[in-house]
Scaffold this motif. Sequence first.
Motif, PDB file in Angstrom:
ATOM      1  N   VAL A 299      16.313  20.783  64.459  1.00 21.85           N
ATOM      2  CA  VAL A 299      17.647  20.256  64.749  1.00 21.85           C
ATOM      3  C   VAL A 299      18.449  20.093  63.465  1.00 21.85           C
ATOM      4  O   VAL A 299      19.626  20.478  63.396  1.00 21.85           O
ATOM      5  CB  VAL A 299      17.542  18.914  65.501  1.00 21.85           C
TER       6      VAL A 299
ATOM      7  N   ILE B 108      17.273  25.610  70.553  1.00 24.28           N
ATOM      8  CA  ILE B 108      18.020  24.608  69.775  1.00 24.28           C
ATOM      9  C   ILE B 108      19.180  25.264  69.046  1.00 24.28           C
ATOM     10  O   ILE B 108      20.313  24.764  69.064  1.00 24.28           O
ATOM     11  CB  ILE B 108      17.072  23.908  68.779  1.00 24.28           C
TER      12      ILE B 108
ATOM     13  N   ASP C 244      18.759  10.661  68.321  1.00 24.24           N
ATOM     14  CA  ASP C 244      17.589  11.473  68.632  1.00 24.24           C
ATOM     15  C   ASP C 244      16.575  10.626  69.389  1.00 24.24           C
ATOM     16  O   ASP C 244      15.836   9.837  68.806  1.00 24.24           O
ATOM     17  CB  ASP C 244      16.971  12.041  67.358  1.00 24.24           C
TER      18      ASP C 244
ATOM     19  N   ARG D 107      12.959  21.073  72.775  1.00 24.45           N
ATOM     20  CA  ARG D 107      12.627  20.682  71.408  1.00 24.45           C
ATOM     21  C   ARG D 107      11.474  21.494  70.835  1.00 24.45           C
ATOM     22  O   ARG D 107      11.285  21.533  69.619  1.00 24.45           O
ATOM     23  CB  ARG D 107      12.280  19.185  71.334  1.00 24.45           C
TER      24      ARG D 107
END
Length: 301
Positions: free
Chosen positions: A83, A57, A71, A51
């Motif tokens: 994201v 990502i 999430d 993350r």
Amino acid sequence: MNNILVLGGTQFFGKRLVERLIEEGKNVTIATRGKTADSFGDKVNRLILDREDKDSIISALKGQTWDIVYDQTCYSPQEVKDVADVLKGKVKRYIFTSSQAVYDYGTLHKEENFNPNEFKYEFKGRREYPGYEGYQEAKRAAEAYLFQETDFEVVAVRFSIVVGRDDYTNRLKFHVDKVLNDEPIGIKNVDSRYGYILSHEAASFLYEIGQSSFTGPINPGCAGDISMRELLDMIENQTGKSAIVTDELNQTNASPFSLPGSWSTNTEKAETLGFTFSDLHKTLNELIEFYKSENVKVVNK
């Protein structure tokens, strides 16, 4: 809505969520750093991402679509933006695991007591949000970005303290063990009050709210709250021993629940939607009994 992405999902109630999704026959993909083993076998698809690394990502998520994203691992608005940028136009619903910490210190907060549509935020990484106040700001900012800037159907699930026999953090167990072992517990304010929710009920709520058409913030959890003094009274009653409390905290004695103020939520909205949760005192008493028996087993080995 059968195609599901879970960001996280290998520990605690996230793991329970994935298990529920599998039981319901959903096509589940979990996206993690790949550092925690899971027991899902070939029942899930796996993606590796970090993350805090936008390139990872993009590499993991590009070109894919899902009906729902859960999430579980976001701790900054930058992480949710990274994201959301990749998944724009490729996801219908976004279920964000938030926290009762988005509210100011206080008790029985209703959802309208924090409006993410009015919160002004800046993009920072998770390491720029230290302590409880940092955690609060990070969750507030992540909610604000989702509601203000994305086209997803967003639900912000503002969990109270999640407890259960599978709580790997052992936060409630800490208190039971300290009392049984005649060790001091560091608490700044024994009158601070907190709300709780069982881990399996947290997972069930996530599943059900994902399958619903509800959008917006929501407070799930056991109705009401309890003070630290009342919690220690319950432990004393079940163990027959007295808690030793000190307001001088150190790394050894500091209670995981010794927060700067009270935090609890009003759960009426969730209840009006048809959700039910266990009785707060029954929940805590059963867990105290479980941890007491676990402590005895260790001592008797």
